[in-house]
Design a protein around this motif. Structure first.
Motif, mmCIF file in Angstrom:
data_model
loop_
_atom_site.group_PDB
_atom_site.id
_atom_site.type_symbol
_atom_site.label_atom_id
_atom_site.label_comp_id
_atom_site.label_asym_id
_atom_site.label_seq_id
_atom_site.Cartn_x
_atom_site.Cartn_y
_atom_site.Cartn_z
ATOM 1 N N MET A 6 0.837 -1.203 0.000
ATOM 2 C CA MET A 6 0.000 0.000 0.000
ATOM 3 C C MET A 6 0.873 1.255 0.000
ATOM 4 O O MET A 6 0.614 2.237 0.681
ATOM 5 N N ILE A 7 1.929 1.184 -0.814
ATOM 6 C CA ILE A 7 2.842 2.313 -0.967
ATOM 7 C C ILE A 7 2.623 2.949 -2.340
ATOM 8 O O ILE A 7 2.095 2.305 -3.250
ATOM 9 N N PRO A 8 3.041 4.215 -2.506
ATOM 10 C CA PRO A 8 2.809 4.906 -3.790
ATOM 11 C C PRO A 8 3.841 4.547 -4.855
ATOM 12 O O PRO A 8 4.492 5.414 -5.433
ATOM 13 N N GLY A 9 4.003 3.278 -5.098
ATOM 14 C CA GLY A 9 4.870 2.804 -6.151
ATOM 15 C C GLY A 9 6.142 2.182 -5.612
ATOM 16 O O GLY A 9 6.777 2.752 -4.743
ATOM 17 N N VAL A 320 2.309 -3.101 3.978
ATOM 18 C CA VAL A 320 3.404 -2.143 3.818
ATOM 19 C C VAL A 320 2.838 -0.779 3.434
ATOM 20 O O VAL A 320 2.165 -0.642 2.404
ATOM 21 N N VAL A 321 3.097 0.214 4.279
ATOM 22 C CA VAL A 321 2.729 1.594 3.989
ATOM 23 C C VAL A 321 4.002 2.426 3.936
ATOM 24 O O VAL A 321 5.086 1.956 4.262
ATOM 25 N N ALA A 322 3.872 3.674 3.535
ATOM 26 C CA ALA A 322 5.039 4.550 3.405
ATOM 27 C C ALA A 322 5.049 5.588 4.522
ATOM 28 O O ALA A 322 3.994 6.032 4.989
ATOM 29 N N HIS A 337 -3.689 4.132 -2.422
ATOM 30 C CA HIS A 337 -4.869 3.360 -2.826
ATOM 31 C C HIS A 337 -5.066 3.594 -4.323
ATOM 32 O O HIS A 337 -5.935 4.342 -4.749
ATOM 33 N N MET A 338 -4.207 2.951 -5.073
ATOM 34 C CA MET A 338 -4.192 3.167 -6.527
ATOM 35 C C MET A 338 -3.998 1.847 -7.251
ATOM 36 O O MET A 338 -3.623 0.835 -6.663
ATOM 37 N N ASP A 345 -8.865 -4.105 0.467
ATOM 38 C CA ASP A 345 -7.446 -3.904 0.773
ATOM 39 C C ASP A 345 -7.261 -2.668 1.651
ATOM 40 O O ASP A 345 -6.497 -2.680 2.629
ATOM 41 N N LEU A 346 -7.949 -1.613 1.276
ATOM 42 C CA LEU A 346 -7.814 -0.356 2.007
ATOM 43 C C LEU A 346 -8.383 -0.472 3.417
ATOM 44 O O LEU A 346 -7.794 0.039 4.385
ATOM 45 N N ALA A 347 -9.535 -1.154 3.551
ATOM 46 C CA ALA A 347 -10.124 -1.338 4.880
ATOM 47 C C ALA A 347 -9.180 -2.121 5.784
ATOM 48 O O ALA A 347 -8.994 -1.766 6.961
#
Length: 365
Positions: A6-9, A320-322, A337-338, A345-347
Motif C-alpha cells: 500500500m505504498i505509492p509505487g 506495507v505503507v510509506a 490506494h491506486m 485492501d484499504l479497509a
C-alpha cells in the motif's frame, strides 16, 4: 502469501499482468511489433484523454521528466516551477541541470500553488510552467484547468508530472491544455517500474523543433522520427516484457471503464480520509479539497514515530505503507490506494493502522 503493498509505487500487479511478463521475446523491428506498439499508444491516449502524440520510453518516470525538459530547454530559458514537495523539487533540479533560469514559487509542504501565484511572476518571455499535478510526498492534487486556461493562446508551455495520478484520477490532458504530460508505469497503472509515458502537443513540438537537443536518449524528436519512418517503432530497443505487462494493464483499465476507475479511486480516497479522521489523525494537506485521490497522507502525533507504525504494520499484518520524506519521515504515514487496490485492501490497511496506533500508543502511554 504476498505482503499487501500500500505504498505509492511500485504498486501491486494483477495475475494477468504477471502472466504477461512471462511472454516470450519477439523481434522488435517488425511490422507486427510496430503495430503492437502503435495500438498500445492509441489506447494510452484514451487514458490520457488526449489526441496528442504519445510515446513510451524505457526508463523510470524520472526519464520522462527529463525528456519533458531536455527536449526543448536552452540555457537561460525562464521556467516557472512551483515547489511544494519532493517531486516538484526534482522537477526544479532537472530544469537547473539543463541551464534553465528557475522562477521559483516555494510553498510549505501540504499546500498547492494557485493561479494568482503564477500570474504574479509571469512574464511573456517565460518558456514553460512546470508543475506536479499529484505531489506524492505530501498527498496533494491540483485541478489545472485555470492554469491551463491562463496559458491558452500564449507561447508558454504547460508541462505536467502526472506520474502518480494518471490511470487513477481524471487528468483531461487536452481540456487542461497540457503540452507535455508525463506518467509512469509503476503507480496507478499497476505495472512494474521501468516505463515512462509522455504526451506531446503540437504547441510543444513547435518549441522543441526550434531548440537544439540537450540529451541523446531522452530527445523526443528521435521518437517522433522513428515513428514516422515506421509506424509504432522507437529509436532504441524497448523493454519488451514491460510493454507486454503495460498492454495487459491498459486492457484492465479499459475493461473496468475509465470513468468507473476514476470513481473507484475517488471513493477509496474519501474512505481513507474518513477513517483517518475517526482515528483522530490530521490529514497532511492544508485543505481537504486538495487531497489526492491516489494516496492519503496523515500526520502522526508526537511522541509516536511513523517508522514505528510502519514496522508494526509490516511485522504484524504484512501490510506495507510509506512514511514521509526528508524532515517528515517520522511525522507522516502515507497510504496509497491506486491501481488494482480494492476497498477491502484499504479497509484492512486502515484497520491495521488503527491497531498499530493503539498498540504503540499504549506502550508509550
Amino acid at each position: 502469501m504476498d505482503e499487501l503493498l500500500m505504498i505509492p509505487g511500485p504498486t501491486m500487479i494483477s495475475e494477468r499482468v504477471r502472466e504477461a511478463l512471462r511472454t516470450q521475446m519477439k523481434p522488435h523491428r517488425t511490422e507486427e511489433f510496430g503495430r503492437f506498439l502503435y495500438e498500445l499508444r492509441e489506447d494510452l491516449k484514451r487514458v490520457f484523454q488526449t489526441e496528442n502524440d504519445l510515446y513510451v520510453l524505457s526508463g523510470s518516470s524520472t526519464l520522462g521528466m527529463d525528456a519533458a525538459i531536455s527536449s526543448w530547454i536552452r540555457p537561460g530559458d525562464k521556467v516557472i516551477v512551483p515547489v511544494y514537495g519532493k517531486f516538484s523539487a526534482r522537477f526544479r533540479q532537472i530544469v537547473k541541470t539543463y541551464g534553465g533560469e528557475v522562477i521559483d514559487i516555494s510553498l510549505p509542504w501540504g499546500e498547492v500553488p494557485v493561479l494568482r501565484q503564477i500570474e504574479s511572476v509571469y512574464t511573456d518571455d517565460v518558456r514553460a510552467v512546470v508543475i506536479v499535478q499529484n505531489e506524492t510526498s505530501t498527498g496533494v492534487r491540483l485541478d489545472l484547468s485555470r492554469i491551463g486556461d491562463f496559458l491558452s493562446g500564449r507561447d508558454t508551455l504547460l508541462i505536467v508530472d502526472a506520474v502518480s495520478s494518471m490511470g487513477g484520477d481524471d487528468i483531461p490532458t487536452d481540456r487542461w491544455g497540457i503540452d507535455i504530460c508525463v506518467a509512469g508505469s509503476q503507480k496507478a497503472f499497476a505495472c512494474p517500474p521501468g516505463l515512462a509515458m509522455v504526451s506531446v502537443s503540437d504547441k510543444a513540438w513547435g518549441v522543441i523543433d526550434e531548440s537544439g537537443p540537450r540529451s541523446y536518449y531522452a530527445d523526443l524528436r528521435r521518437y517522433r522520427s522513428s515513428d514516422k519512418k515506421s509506424s509504432g517503432q522507437t529509436p532504441f530497443t524497448q523493454s519488451e516484457s514491460l510493454l507486454f505487462a503495460l498492454r495487459a494493464s491498459v486492457d484492465e483499465i479499459l475493461e473496468e471503464g475509465i470513468e468507473n476507475r476514476f470513481k473507484r479511486h475517488a471513493e477509496m480516497a474519501s474512505y481513507a480520509r474518513t477513517r483517518a479522521k475517526e482515528m483522530g489523525l490530521k490529514l497532511f494537506p492544508a485543505l481537504e479539497e486538495t487531497c489526492s485521490n491516489t494516496l492519503t497522507s496523515m500526520r502522526i502525533p508526537r511522541p509516536l514515530q511513523a517508522t514505528q507504525i510502519q514496522r508494526w504494520m509490516r511485522e504484524n499484518d504484512r501490510i506495507v505503507v510509506a512514511t514521509g520524506h526528508d524532515e517528515y519521515k517520522d511525522k507522516m504515514i502515507r497510504v496509497a490506494h491506486m491501481g488494482i487496490c480494492s476497498m477491502d485492501d484499504l479497509a484492512q490497511t486502515m484497520d491495521s493502522l488503527e491497531r498499530a496506533l493503539g498498540c504503540i500508543g499504549g506502550q508509550q502511554g
